[in-house]
Design an enzyme around this catalytic site. Structure first.
Site, short mmCIF file in Angstrom:
data_model
loop_
_atom_site.label_atom_id
_atom_site.label_comp_id
_atom_site.label_asym_id
_atom_site.label_seq_id
_atom_site.Cartn_x
_atom_site.Cartn_y
_atom_site.Cartn_z
N GLU A 214 10.33 20.29 -11.42
CA GLU A 214 11.28 20.17 -12.54
C GLU A 214 11.51 18.68 -12.75
OE1 GLU A 214 15.91 21.33 -13.70
OE2 GLU A 214 15.22 21.48 -11.63
N ASP B 260 25.00 16.88 -14.18
CA ASP B 260 24.44 16.16 -13.05
C ASP B 260 25.51 15.48 -12.21
OD1 ASP B 260 21.80 16.75 -13.82
OD2 ASP B 260 21.85 15.15 -15.30
#
Length: 249
Positions: free
Chosen positions: A36, A47
């Site tokens: 990924e 994130d």
């Protein structure tokens, strides 16, 4: 127990193109089944600190979407048998046009798109464009979804769904408990294969998840290893490979 399938996350170009490529090679050697690759983004919503910092460092070098796609193309040329999923955020996909972006991603070797801030039912045409160019759109399910909405996603016919194992941001430790496994069961009840991630960093967590997912997803743990060892490429690659082997069981 058979080998656990690992989807490993890395940030394109972090900390340099050559070190990112060395990390990708190490992940594959360590047993990663899927890579990924995140295109760096300036204002991520999901994130944690490790990945945010990595994105910032890459963007400070003037890194562009074209550079990230070039990196993906390079990895794909070395490992054509390893599926590459592109992870980023909606504005990077929407700005050049969703269809145009998907065409370029496919040409670089991308097999799937993970865009967390594009809802599965209002995706600006992402699912259709992915199909047009031989890719899959992989929507994200979160425990914060209402039961009704989760059920709608689970039965929407997506080949794969990315299940975020808890709310919040990536990188902090996730406890795999009965509630986690029940959530995964709900995500998969429509027949979609499920990737489970967010805060996965050790083999114990991976083994606890293995029977409930198609693959486990680990990201921040690798980004931290890369960050802490970027001055010694050999050591960095060795530690990344070792961690991948641990997660693969």
């Amino acid at each position: 127990m058979s080998k656990i399938q690992l989807m490993s996350h890395l940030v394109a170009g972090y900390p340099t193109d050559s070190l990112a490529l060395a990390a990708a090679r190490a992940l594959v050697r360590g047993g990663a089944s899927i890579l990924e690759v995140q295109l760096p983004f300036s204002d991520p919503s999901a994130d944690g600190p490790a990945i945010q910092t990595a994105c910032t460092k890459v963007l400070e070098r003037g890194y562009r979407t074209a550079d990230g796609l070039g990196f993906i193309a390079q990895v794909h040329s070395e490992f054509p048998e390893i599926p590459i999923y592109l992870m980023s955020y909606g504005s990077l996909v929407y700005t050049p046009g969703v269809d145009a972006f998907c065409k370029k991603a496919s040409e670089a070797g991308v097999k799937g798109m993970i865009i967390p801030d594009l809802p599965f039912d209002f995706d600006e045409g992402l699912t259709d464009s992915c199909k047009r160019y031989g890719m899959v759109n992989i929507p994200v399910a979160a425990p914060s979804m209402s039961g009704e909405r989760l059920d709608k996603l689970a039965n929407a016919g997506f080949p794969y769904i990315y299940a975020a194992l808890r709310t919040g941001i990536t990188g902090t430790d996730t406890k795999i408990d009965a509630a986690t496994l029940e959530f995964l069961k709900k995500v998969s009840r429509g027949g979609s294969k499920v990737y489970g991630g967010f805060g996965i960093s050790n083999g114990t967590q991976a083994r606890a998840l293995a029977d409930s997912v198609e693959a486990i997803v680990a990201g921040s743990v690798f980004v931290r290893i890369i960050a802490e060892n970027q001055d010694d490429a050999g050591k960095m690659a060795s530690l990344v490979e070792e961690k991948a082997r641990e997660l693969c069981g």
